[in-house]
Design an enzyme around this catalytic site. Sequence first.
Site, PDB file in Angstrom:
ATOM      1  N   TYR A  42       0.723  -1.436   0.207  1.00  0.00           N
ATOM      2  CA  TYR A  42       0.125  -0.388   0.079  1.00  0.00           C
ATOM      3  C   TYR A  42       0.940   1.743   0.121  1.00  0.00           C
ATOM      4  CZ  TYR A  42      -2.988   3.813   1.958  1.00  0.00           C
ATOM      5  OH  TYR A  42      -3.802   5.139   2.566  1.00  0.00           O
TER       6      TYR A  42
ATOM      7  N   LYS B 178       1.414   4.424  -2.778  1.00  0.00           N
ATOM      8  CA  LYS B 178       1.101   5.204  -2.753  1.00  0.00           C
ATOM      9  C   LYS B 178       1.779   6.617  -3.163  1.00  0.00           C
ATOM     10  CE  LYS B 178      -2.230   6.600  -1.072  1.00  0.00           C
ATOM     11  NZ  LYS B 178      -3.623   7.656  -2.091  1.00  0.00           N
TER      12      LYS B 178
END
Length: 498
Positions: A241, A245
Amino acid sequence: MRISEMDVDRVVGYFKGKSILITGSTGFLGKVLVEKILRVQPDVKKLFLLIRASDVESVKFRIHNEIMGKQIFQVLKEKHGLEFDNFVKEKICPLVGDVMHENFGLDTVKLREVSKDIDVIINGAATTNFSERYDVAFDTNVLGVKHTCEFAKKCTKLKMLLHVSTAYVAGEKEGLITEKTFLMGETLRVGTHLDIEIELNLIKDTKRELRASSSTEKAERKTMKELGLKRARNFGWPNTYLFTKAMGEMMIGHLRGDVPVVIIRPSIITSTIKEPLPGWIEGIRTVDTVIMGHAKQTLPFFVINLDLTLDMIPGDMVVNAMMAAMAAHSEDHQAQIIYHVTSSVLNPTPSSLVIDSMHRYFVENPPCKGRNGERVRLKKMRIFSTLARLRLYTAIKYELPLEMLRLLSIALCGVFSRRYNELNRKYRFLMHMIELYAPFALFKGCFDDTNLERLRMAMNKDDQINNGAYSLDFDPKSIHWVDYFYGVHIPGVLKYCV
Ligand SMILES: NC(=O)c1ccc[n+]([C@@H]2O[C@H](COP(=O)([O-])OP(=O)(O)OC[C@H]3O[C@@H](n4cnc5c(N)ncnc54)[C@H](OP(=O)(O)O)[C@@H]3O)[C@@H](O)[C@H]2O)c1
């Protein structure tokens, strides 16, 4: 608007007559944002909500059920009374779309129509699963940002693109972390260089090979999840994640051209502290996993260093900061500015405060279970300050007995195999979850929020805190963490997430 000219009325006034495209509106933060804009600026022209669905009817259904149907819209419903549905119809424009696709998958006619109208884009869509499949995380958090930038350039009267990132793109850095942009190819591990094109090809090749070898759906999912974690760790990020990002931020810097961009990086977003109602939250994540695990007594141990601080920020403060930042940088074509929307510098929360408030809350309000509502017998959660200590404890307390059960089951022709499988699965799941959250619970950095402090200073302080009907407060110093945790957040998690 120059930063020095900002006040609450001007910030709210900024949204008057504007058409705003929002991705991620069915998510937690998206709902807080949509509600706030509609409540404080009913003269906003349109909110285009880009939502995944098979057709526009399904999008309308999702808006009705998953957005407007939630309790966070209660105050707005009461404000409009019987006119609420008409107000929503007038202001909300449903758009079937997926950020994974170029032009969000809009057809040429729709694209032309929408791109003429949009003044502001807010990109909140993301997969927030820490251990998501690499292909899914990459398509959403990296290519999704690319498609948003490309779409932004087609919007002829666009004044601002706001992208929601996360403060933890900094990985596991220590010390003061500044609001600095990522350069394309930058990594967190010395001696490595990241090429996003190579990552994309790696994903494609891996999937091609898996399909050529007729691997099962389950095997493909496992391989893609492992690949994400492996690549993230290779470049210094703790999970897929955060890695994707960070690549998303790089994409913006690379592709934005002269589109004014604000990137906001919140830390752990917790329930609303004040507006429209205190304690509203959706989805059990990070700190709430610990709270719920304790309430249900399914999390007997956890890793968290009680001498450190946890960086948290209530959802309504994040939205207030987003609104102020958009107004401040609109049409500033030089701008690509980062805002840490965090609390660790100005009002840090000791981890011990969170754990103590949680214990105190559940001792004083023991949770119930079962049909007859019997009280749960609470055992204090065992806290370990390092993963190594926790692993040592679990090896003796859990792995050893599990191994004995497995051997016994083999000796007795599999008589305990179901029981063993069940306990083993639960134990592995718990350990996996703890390892995923460990980088947050053991985080040693703190987030410099100088840019946001500048915005705060520019706005009239009294005005920010109380403007009568609403506030635009985004000052973490105004949070009394014990009162908030005990009186707002924990009851909110129990009320809205269970
Ligand atoms: N929650 C936190 O603590 C936290 C902290 C820091 C930063 N952030 C960032 O804040 C933003 C919002 O987070 P959140 O907690 O509100 O997330 P969330 O509840 O998981 O919501 C994610 C949203 O993104 C949408 N989405 C996912 N994939 C999409 C796609 N391919 N196309 C279009 N929409 C898609 C989801 O739509 P569906 O309903 O269709 O799935 C949902 O509306 C994210 O960018 C996240 O990285 C969150």
